[in-house]
Design an enzyme around this catalytic site. Sequence first.
Site, PDB file in Angstrom:
ATOM      1  N   ARG A 241       0.858  -1.189   0.000  1.00  0.00           N
ATOM      2  CA  ARG A 241       0.000   0.000   0.000  1.00  0.00           C
ATOM      3  C   ARG A 241       0.892   1.236   0.000  1.00  0.00           C
ATOM      4  NH1 ARG A 241      -3.371  -2.828  -1.534  1.00  0.00           N
ATOM      5  NH2 ARG A 241      -5.465  -3.236  -0.719  1.00  0.00           N
ATOM      6  N   GLU A 270      -3.053   7.490  -4.372  1.00  0.00           N
ATOM      7  CA  GLU A 270      -3.659   6.824  -5.498  1.00  0.00           C
ATOM      8  C   GLU A 270      -5.079   7.317  -5.764  1.00  0.00           C
ATOM      9  OE1 GLU A 270      -2.158   2.765  -4.720  1.00  0.00           O
ATOM     10  OE2 GLU A 270      -3.853   2.230  -5.971  1.00  0.00           O
ATOM     11  N   HIS A 294      -1.259  -0.213  -9.842  1.00  0.00           N
ATOM     12  CA  HIS A 294      -1.918  -1.130  -8.896  1.00  0.00           C
ATOM     13  C   HIS A 294      -2.471  -2.370  -9.611  1.00  0.00           C
ATOM     14  CE1 HIS A 294      -3.848  -1.097  -4.638  1.00  0.00           C
ATOM     15  NE2 HIS A 294      -3.560  -2.320  -5.033  1.00  0.00           N
TER      16      HIS A 294
END
Length: 336
Positions: A241, A270, A294
């Site tokens: 993350r 993000e 991602h």
Amino acid sequence: MKKFNVFIARKIPEAGIELLRKSGFNVEINDSEDRVLSKKQLIKKIKDKDALLSLLTDNIDKEVIEPNPKLKIISNYAVGFDNIDVKIATKRGIIVTNTPDVLTETVAEHTIALMLAAARRIVEADKFTRQGKYKAWSPFLFLGQDLKGKTLGILGLGRIGYEVAKRAAKGMEMKIIYNTRHRDKKFEGEYRARFADLPILLKESDFISIHLPLTPETKHMISKKEFNIMKKTAILINTARGPIVDEKALIYALKNKKIFAAALDVFECEPEITCDFNSPIKLKDLNNTILTPHIASATIDTRIKMAVVAAKSIIDIANGRIPENIVNKDVKIRVN
Ligand code: GLV
Ligand code: GLV
């Protein structure tokens, strides 16, 4: 079996949707456009739904959970679940599930791909070649780093961290050091891995790969102090993350060659690639970054499996069965 009303927050592979429909559920999907719903839309959509199949891009907080007393399960289409306020869900008797296991090796493979790509400057070299800059072979063209014999520091020995270590040790002949909450002696024996405190791991690693969940404890765990300890030749890989790495400190370290490169599949803000729009240097302006959007779990097969696992959790609850992948095991399951 109860006939559930299910909301799917984004189009997912058909296999999962099929399973829910075959169970006789009333399934509504956000497929008007392939985009994330606003909070207001999401709240409205899950009103009177028994189950929500959510994506990691849905921010499921108190405001979303509390006005929906009928909701019994939030099935997250991801292994990570930092997008959900699990505490509130638990308090409300809502089960939260995720999709581990089916994506473990897929994410591990993407991590290895990023390691190799960063070490051998694949993206930079590809760009160079496409731009017609390759005029003659040169002894010094795009010199990179070897993996064999180098030390890989694994942060977080969960399932994914384990599979990355295994591939690196057995496939690339790397040395493994790791830091995790629970030391694993069997792992150490099998892969000749060494447990180390974080500063030692950072100091000794040639490659550092993050496999931790995002929690208040892991947020900005890699920041200025940590970059200062790393080798100048170190390569950082993050498929976990974004906010685990302090992006500002990362940009500074990359720009000032405090580390060799970073390969990132996740970003602090993000889908923004650099949080600060006005930042004079952005991650995408740097040659020593590799950026993927991602996609570490994004293979055709794995995404189908994730859809099936996420759907099955909902079907289990409707059947009065305990799903396999409950995140909040302390929840008091509600039937009605
Ligand atoms: C992806 O990031 C996931 O958590 O599955
Ligand atoms: C986390 O759940 C992992 O599989 O590494």
